[in-house]
Design a protein around this motif. Sequence first.
Motif, PDB file in Angstrom:
ATOM      1  N   GLY A   1     -18.344  46.635 -24.687  1.00  0.00           N
ATOM      2  CA  GLY A   1     -18.302  46.002 -23.367  1.00  0.00           C
ATOM      3  C   GLY A   1     -17.394  44.787 -23.353  1.00  0.00           C
ATOM      4  O   GLY A   1     -16.671  44.550 -22.376  1.00  0.00           O
ATOM      5  N   TYR A   2     -17.412  44.021 -24.426  1.00  0.00           N
ATOM      6  CA  TYR A   2     -16.532  42.859 -24.561  1.00  0.00           C
ATOM      7  C   TYR A   2     -15.064  43.289 -24.446  1.00  0.00           C
ATOM      8  O   TYR A   2     -14.291  42.727 -23.674  1.00  0.00           O
ATOM      9  CB  TYR A   2     -16.800  42.181 -25.909  1.00  0.00           C
TER      10      TYR A   2
ATOM     11  N   ARG B   1     -17.627  56.339 -22.455  1.00  0.00           N
ATOM     12  CA  ARG B   1     -17.816  54.966 -21.967  1.00  0.00           C
ATOM     13  C   ARG B   1     -16.475  54.311 -21.652  1.00  0.00           C
ATOM     14  O   ARG B   1     -16.326  53.631 -20.644  1.00  0.00           O
ATOM     15  CB  ARG B   1     -18.583  54.139 -22.994  1.00  0.00           C
TER      16      ARG B   1
ATOM     17  N   ASP C   1     -18.185  53.444 -31.107  1.00  0.00           N
ATOM     18  CA  ASP C   1     -19.515  54.008 -31.391  1.00  0.00           C
ATOM     19  C   ASP C   1     -19.621  55.485 -30.996  1.00  0.00           C
ATOM     20  O   ASP C   1     -20.648  55.940 -30.518  1.00  0.00           O
ATOM     21  CB  ASP C   1     -20.616  53.196 -30.699  1.00  0.00           C
TER      22      ASP C   1
ATOM     23  N   ALA D   1     -23.032  40.941 -28.645  1.00  0.00           N
ATOM     24  CA  ALA D   1     -24.142  41.876 -28.452  1.00  0.00           C
ATOM     25  C   ALA D   1     -23.643  43.270 -28.090  1.00  0.00           C
ATOM     26  O   ALA D   1     -24.249  44.271 -28.448  1.00  0.00           O
ATOM     27  CB  ALA D   1     -25.080  41.352 -27.369  1.00  0.00           C
ATOM     28  N   ASP D   2     -22.511  43.337 -27.389  1.00  0.00           N
ATOM     29  CA  ASP D   2     -21.925  44.601 -26.950  1.00  0.00           C
ATOM     30  C   ASP D   2     -20.414  44.522 -27.182  1.00  0.00           C
ATOM     31  O   ASP D   2     -19.665  44.150 -26.284  1.00  0.00           O
ATOM     32  CB  ASP D   2     -22.245  44.851 -25.483  1.00  0.00           C
TER      33      ASP D   2
END
Length: 101
Positions: A43-44, A71, A66, A39-40
């Motif tokens: 983040g993973y 981030r 992205d 999903a991310d």
Amino acid sequence: MRGDVSGLQAPRHAAAVQRHACALGYHYVYTIRPPRDAADAIGYALGIAAGLDVAAIVVYDLDQVDNQPARVCEDFDLETVCPATTWARVAGPASVETGAA
């Protein structure tokens, strides 16, 4: 290395990332390939990088994150192969010393 971003160029991008990291003097540790159904994906990858206590994350280009270098730079330096750019980690807030004037 995100397959959904690199597509058929993924093997070439992965090799370029490893060469770039080594050329910069980093000890290359691991290529993270988030699952396609993550999903991310960013983040993973950031979670794994934090667990490995790395100093920098090297990606082929900003599309891999992205176009959000900030981030990554919350916790790591970010290096891009194309264009060859360093995005520095955000410095934490400076401590303020208290005392009489």
